[in-house]
Design a protein around this motif. Structure first.
Motif, PDB file in Angstrom:
ATOM      1  N   LYS A 177     -36.546  16.587 -51.601  1.00  0.00           N
ATOM      2  CA  LYS A 177     -36.485  16.365 -49.920  1.00  0.00           C
ATOM      3  C   LYS A 177     -36.750  17.821 -49.373  1.00  0.00           C
ATOM      4  O   LYS A 177     -35.980  18.871 -49.736  1.00  0.00           O
ATOM      5  CB  LYS A 177     -35.227  15.803 -49.392  1.00  0.00           C
ATOM      6  N   ARG A 178     -37.983  18.163 -48.666  1.00  0.00           N
ATOM      7  CA  ARG A 178     -38.238  19.464 -48.177  1.00  0.00           C
ATOM      8  C   ARG A 178     -38.268  19.211 -46.858  1.00  0.00           C
ATOM      9  O   ARG A 178     -38.793  18.116 -46.179  1.00  0.00           O
ATOM     10  CB  ARG A 178     -39.367  20.080 -48.855  1.00  0.00           C
ATOM     11  N   VAL A 179     -37.811  20.325 -46.031  1.00  0.00           N
ATOM     12  CA  VAL A 179     -38.059  20.102 -44.347  1.00  0.00           C
ATOM     13  C   VAL A 179     -38.495  21.582 -44.126  1.00  0.00           C
ATOM     14  O   VAL A 179     -37.716  22.485 -44.196  1.00  0.00           O
ATOM     15  CB  VAL A 179     -36.633  19.643 -43.805  1.00  0.00           C
ATOM     16  N   GLY A 180     -39.898  21.477 -43.787  1.00  0.00           N
ATOM     17  CA  GLY A 180     -40.299  23.005 -43.487  1.00  0.00           C
ATOM     18  C   GLY A 180     -40.378  23.574 -44.889  1.00  0.00           C
ATOM     19  O   GLY A 180     -40.737  23.238 -45.885  1.00  0.00           O
ATOM     20  N   SER A 181     -39.898  24.983 -44.732  1.00  0.00           N
ATOM     21  CA  SER A 181     -39.779  25.772 -46.017  1.00  0.00           C
ATOM     22  C   SER A 181     -38.527  25.454 -46.911  1.00  0.00           C
ATOM     23  O   SER A 181     -38.309  26.019 -47.895  1.00  0.00           O
ATOM     24  CB  SER A 181     -40.129  27.236 -45.631  1.00  0.00           C
ATOM     25  N   ARG A 182     -37.744  24.623 -46.292  1.00  0.00           N
ATOM     26  CA  ARG A 182     -36.366  24.474 -46.864  1.00  0.00           C
ATOM     27  C   ARG A 182     -36.411  23.363 -47.996  1.00  0.00           C
ATOM     28  O   ARG A 182     -37.012  22.201 -47.623  1.00  0.00           O
ATOM     29  CB  ARG A 182     -35.268  24.410 -45.690  1.00  0.00           C
ATOM     30  N   LEU A 215     -19.611  14.340 -55.483  1.00  0.00           N
ATOM     31  CA  LEU A 215     -19.185  15.891 -55.131  1.00  0.00           C
ATOM     32  C   LEU A 215     -20.131  16.944 -54.893  1.00  0.00           C
ATOM     33  O   LEU A 215     -21.165  16.942 -55.644  1.00  0.00           O
ATOM     34  CB  LEU A 215     -18.046  16.288 -56.207  1.00  0.00           C
ATOM     35  N   GLY A 216     -19.678  17.806 -54.088  1.00  0.00           N
ATOM     36  CA  GLY A 216     -20.486  19.146 -53.858  1.00  0.00           C
ATOM     37  C   GLY A 216     -19.845  19.879 -52.578  1.00  0.00           C
ATOM     38  O   GLY A 216     -19.277  19.364 -51.717  1.00  0.00           O
ATOM     39  N   PRO A 217     -19.985  20.974 -52.629  1.00  0.00           N
ATOM     40  CA  PRO A 217     -19.347  21.743 -51.354  1.00  0.00           C
ATOM     41  C   PRO A 217     -20.291  21.709 -50.066  1.00  0.00           C
ATOM     42  O   PRO A 217     -21.122  20.917 -50.264  1.00  0.00           O
ATOM     43  CB  PRO A 217     -19.617  23.322 -51.758  1.00  0.00           C
ATOM     44  N   ASN A 218     -19.704  22.023 -48.952  1.00  0.00           N
ATOM     45  CA  ASN A 218     -20.626  21.945 -47.684  1.00  0.00           C
ATOM     46  C   ASN A 218     -21.794  22.760 -47.894  1.00  0.00           C
ATOM     47  O   ASN A 218     -22.045  23.618 -48.263  1.00  0.00           O
ATOM     48  CB  ASN A 218     -19.747  22.464 -46.535  1.00  0.00           C
ATOM     49  N   GLY A 219     -22.794  21.764 -47.245  1.00  0.00           N
ATOM     50  CA  GLY A 219     -24.265  22.241 -47.388  1.00  0.00           C
ATOM     51  C   GLY A 219     -25.018  21.952 -48.664  1.00  0.00           C
ATOM     52  O   GLY A 219     -25.958  22.504 -49.079  1.00  0.00           O
ATOM     53  N   ALA A 220     -24.182  21.536 -49.708  1.00  0.00           N
ATOM     54  CA  ALA A 220     -24.760  21.159 -50.636  1.00  0.00           C
ATOM     55  C   ALA A 220     -26.014  20.076 -50.953  1.00  0.00           C
ATOM     56  O   ALA A 220     -26.927  20.123 -51.856  1.00  0.00           O
ATOM     57  CB  ALA A 220     -23.765  20.668 -51.764  1.00  0.00           C
ATOM     58  N   GLY A 221     -25.947  19.248 -49.857  1.00  0.00           N
ATOM     59  CA  GLY A 221     -27.074  18.328 -49.697  1.00  0.00           C
ATOM     60  C   GLY A 221     -26.730  16.827 -49.817  1.00  0.00           C
ATOM     61  O   GLY A 221     -27.408  15.869 -49.874  1.00  0.00           O
ATOM     62  N   LYS A 222     -25.349  16.592 -49.845  1.00  0.00           N
ATOM     63  CA  LYS A 222     -24.669  15.299 -50.084  1.00  0.00           C
ATOM     64  C   LYS A 222     -25.000  14.359 -48.968  1.00  0.00           C
ATOM     65  O   LYS A 222     -25.596  13.268 -49.050  1.00  0.00           O
ATOM     66  CB  LYS A 222     -23.137  15.515 -49.974  1.00  0.00           C
ATOM     67  N   THR A 223     -25.016  15.094 -47.511  1.00  0.00           N
ATOM     68  CA  THR A 223     -25.291  13.991 -46.485  1.00  0.00           C
ATOM     69  C   THR A 223     -26.978  13.567 -46.565  1.00  0.00           C
ATOM     70  O   THR A 223     -27.385  12.358 -46.437  1.00  0.00           O
ATOM     71  CB  THR A 223     -25.060  14.452 -45.037  1.00  0.00           C
ATOM     72  N   THR A 224     -27.792  14.704 -47.050  1.00  0.00           N
ATOM     73  CA  THR A 224     -29.271  14.298 -47.040  1.00  0.00           C
ATOM     74  C   THR A 224     -29.553  13.170 -48.265  1.00  0.00           C
ATOM     75  O   THR A 224     -30.216  12.339 -47.896  1.00  0.00           O
ATOM     76  CB  THR A 224     -29.892  15.629 -47.392  1.00  0.00           C
ATOM     77  N   LEU A 225     -28.800  13.222 -49.269  1.00  0.00           N
ATOM     78  CA  LEU A 225     -28.755  12.471 -50.297  1.00  0.00           C
ATOM     79  C   LEU A 225     -28.664  10.918 -49.927  1.00  0.00           C
ATOM     80  O   LEU A 225     -29.282   9.928 -50.205  1.00  0.00           O
ATOM     81  CB  LEU A 225     -28.189  12.719 -51.635  1.00  0.00           C
ATOM     82  N   ILE A 226     -27.485  10.878 -49.353  1.00  0.00           N
ATOM     83  CA  ILE A 226     -27.171   9.692 -48.798  1.00  0.00           C
ATOM     84  C   ILE A 226     -27.831   8.932 -47.767  1.00  0.00           C
ATOM     85  O   ILE A 226     -28.157   7.805 -47.739  1.00  0.00           O
ATOM     86  CB  ILE A 226     -25.571   9.699 -48.119  1.00  0.00           C
ATOM     87  N   ARG A 227     -28.381   9.839 -47.080  1.00  0.00           N
ATOM     88  CA  ARG A 227     -29.626   9.179 -46.074  1.00  0.00           C
ATOM     89  C   ARG A 227     -30.892   8.724 -46.680  1.00  0.00           C
ATOM     90  O   ARG A 227     -31.510   7.961 -46.242  1.00  0.00           O
ATOM     91  CB  ARG A 227     -30.168  10.386 -44.818  1.00  0.00           C
ATOM     92  N   LEU A 260     -30.672   7.619 -49.837  1.00  0.00           N
ATOM     93  CA  LEU A 260     -30.569   6.413 -50.502  1.00  0.00           C
ATOM     94  C   LEU A 260     -30.331   5.145 -49.710  1.00  0.00           C
ATOM     95  O   LEU A 260     -30.652   4.186 -50.035  1.00  0.00           O
ATOM     96  CB  LEU A 260     -28.975   6.384 -51.073  1.00  0.00           C
ATOM     97  N   THR A 261     -29.980   5.235 -48.201  1.00  0.00           N
ATOM     98  CA  THR A 261     -29.957   4.277 -47.284  1.00  0.00           C
ATOM     99  C   THR A 261     -31.181   4.254 -46.470  1.00  0.00           C
ATOM    100  O   THR A 261     -31.312   3.378 -45.712  1.00  0.00           O
ATOM    101  CB  THR A 261     -28.629   4.639 -46.445  1.00  0.00           C
ATOM    102  N   GLY A 262     -32.292   4.801 -46.870  1.00  0.00           N
ATOM    103  CA  GLY A 262     -33.439   4.701 -46.226  1.00  0.00           C
ATOM    104  C   GLY A 262     -33.848   5.219 -44.923  1.00  0.00           C
ATOM    105  O   GLY A 262     -34.660   4.764 -44.145  1.00  0.00           O
ATOM    106  N   LEU A 263     -32.653   5.879 -44.402  1.00  0.00           N
ATOM    107  CA  LEU A 263     -32.796   6.796 -43.095  1.00  0.00           C
ATOM    108  C   LEU A 263     -34.012   7.895 -43.123  1.00  0.00           C
ATOM    109  O   LEU A 263     -34.476   8.115 -42.079  1.00  0.00           O
ATOM    110  CB  LEU A 263     -31.549   7.216 -42.741  1.00  0.00           C
ATOM    111  N   ILE A 264     -34.138   8.263 -44.211  1.00  0.00           N
ATOM    112  CA  ILE A 264     -35.336   9.341 -44.412  1.00  0.00           C
ATOM    113  C   ILE A 264     -35.800   9.196 -45.761  1.00  0.00           C
ATOM    114  O   ILE A 264     -35.420   8.321 -46.760  1.00  0.00           O
ATOM    115  CB  ILE A 264     -34.670  10.976 -44.296  1.00  0.00           C
ATOM    116  N   HIS A 265     -37.048   9.643 -45.812  1.00  0.00           N
ATOM    117  CA  HIS A 265     -38.146   9.611 -47.178  1.00  0.00           C
ATOM    118  C   HIS A 265     -38.009  10.674 -47.878  1.00  0.00           C
ATOM    119  O   HIS A 265     -38.062  11.861 -47.563  1.00  0.00           O
ATOM    120  CB  HIS A 265     -39.466   9.112 -46.887  1.00  0.00           C
ATOM    121  N   PRO A 266     -38.059  10.618 -49.218  1.00  0.00           N
ATOM    122  CA  PRO A 266     -38.178  11.810 -50.198  1.00  0.00           C
ATOM    123  C   PRO A 266     -39.533  12.509 -49.923  1.00  0.00           C
ATOM    124  O   PRO A 266     -40.463  11.589 -49.733  1.00  0.00           O
ATOM    125  CB  PRO A 266     -37.821  11.254 -51.513  1.00  0.00           C
ATOM    126  N   THR A 267     -39.711  13.668 -50.076  1.00  0.00           N
ATOM    127  CA  THR A 267     -41.029  14.417 -50.204  1.00  0.00           C
ATOM    128  C   THR A 267     -41.669  14.118 -51.844  1.00  0.00           C
ATOM    129  O   THR A 267     -42.854  13.713 -51.716  1.00  0.00           O
ATOM    130  CB  THR A 267     -40.773  16.001 -50.315  1.00  0.00           C
TER     131      THR A 267
END
Length: 300
Positions: free
Chosen positions: A11-16, A35-47, A49-56
């Motif tokens: 999953k990319r957003v702009g250059s990130r 598990l993962g530290p803050n900013g690791a991408g856990k929330t992005t992955l959950i979104r 998995l739940t279809g809230l956003i689409h993978p690149t």
């Protein structure tokens, strides 16, 4: 078949790049800690998995059904609580679930009432079904959240920080409920949490990420090590050679011997020690903490 699977997900957003070529899977009946530290991408992955956003790039699937290609059908097999469950405080628990049951097209008419009654029983809220949600404790609201996740009879439930704000009794009740649901229904759980000691008691599988990349996945025991038990014995000079013949010994401290042994083998070892004239003063579990393993992994 895997109930949840990620295949080379990016999953990319702009250059990130938030998620970078991540692949993992969860089988039926597994309780997987995420598990993962803050900013690791856990929330992005959950979104994702739940279809809230689409993978690149890449794909995610539930019960073999692609979330990206057949979102509606795939999401019928999943339940989720992302962050804290939110309900209108003036509705009763039963009314709140009846309203949410309308979102499940497979539940029609009387089926809704029947399913709501069933999930309230499963989470232990039948006695409070007709009380206003505003009167519920935090633990009761969390159980009501799990009840709504169960409405569609999912194969996997995703929980994001489910124990946040709960007192020790509430965390124990939540843990017991998850284990009970897994035992009774075979549901898999995917649980994101920073409470590592709690995950260690609950999960049998782990997925660990760092900077958007998968760094480890596998059985809990493979990461935290086999259970280590400290036996306080006398005479230790007789006990140590006997135990070393049958089980791996980690180390010896005074009259304590630390043994790698599974819980189901404890009774057998205890019997053999007694039969050989060795007195058992105490036995204490000393398993390596998941927190220590996690910190080591994030430091490397």
């Amino acid at each position: 078949m895997n109930v949840l699977e990620a295949k080379n997900v990016t999953k990319r957003v702009g250059s990130r790049t938030l998620i970078d070529q991540m692949s993992f899977s969860i089988k039926k009946g597994q309780i997987c800690g995420f598990l993962g530290p803050n900013g690791a991408g856990k929330t992005t992955l959950i979104r994702l998995l739940t279809g809230l956003i689409h993978p690149t790039k890449g794909d995610l699937s539930i019960n073999g059904i692609s979330v990206t290609q057949n979102r509606t059908k795939a999401l019928m097999n999943i339940g989720a609580i992302v962050e804290s469950p939110i309900f209108f405080p003036y509705l009763t628990g039963r009314k709140a679930l009846l309203n949410l049951a309308r979102l499940h097209p497979q539940l029609k008419g009387a089926q809704r009432k029947s399913r709501v009654k069933e999930v309230l029983e499963k989470v232990g809220l039948s006695h409070a079904a007709d009380q206003k949600v505003g009167t519920y404790s935090l633990g009761m609201k969390q159980r009501l959240g799990i009840a709504q996740a169960l409405l569609g009879n999912p194969s996997v439930i995703i929980l994001d920080e489910p124990a946040n704000g709960l007192d020790p009794m509430g965390m124990r009740e939540l843990r017991s409920l998850i284990l009970k649901l897994r035992e009774e229904t075979g549901i898999s759980f995917f649980i994101s949490s920073h409470l590592l000691d709690e995950l260690q008691q609950l999960c049998d599988h782990l997925v660990v990420i760092k900077n958007g990349k998968l760094v480890w996945q596998g059985e809990m025991e493979s990461l935290s090590g086999k259970p280590l038990y400290a036996f306080t014995l006398t005479p230790i000079d007789k006990a140590a050679p006997f135990i070393k013949k049958h089980y791996p010994v980690d180390h010896i401290e005074g009259n304590q011997i630390y043994v790698e042994i599974h819980e189901e083998d404890l009774a057998i070892l205890n019997t053999h020690l007694i039969e050989n004239g060795i007195q058992i003063l105490s036995v204490e579990k000393k398993q390596k903490r998941l927190e220590d393993a996690f910190v080591e992994m994030m430091s490397s």
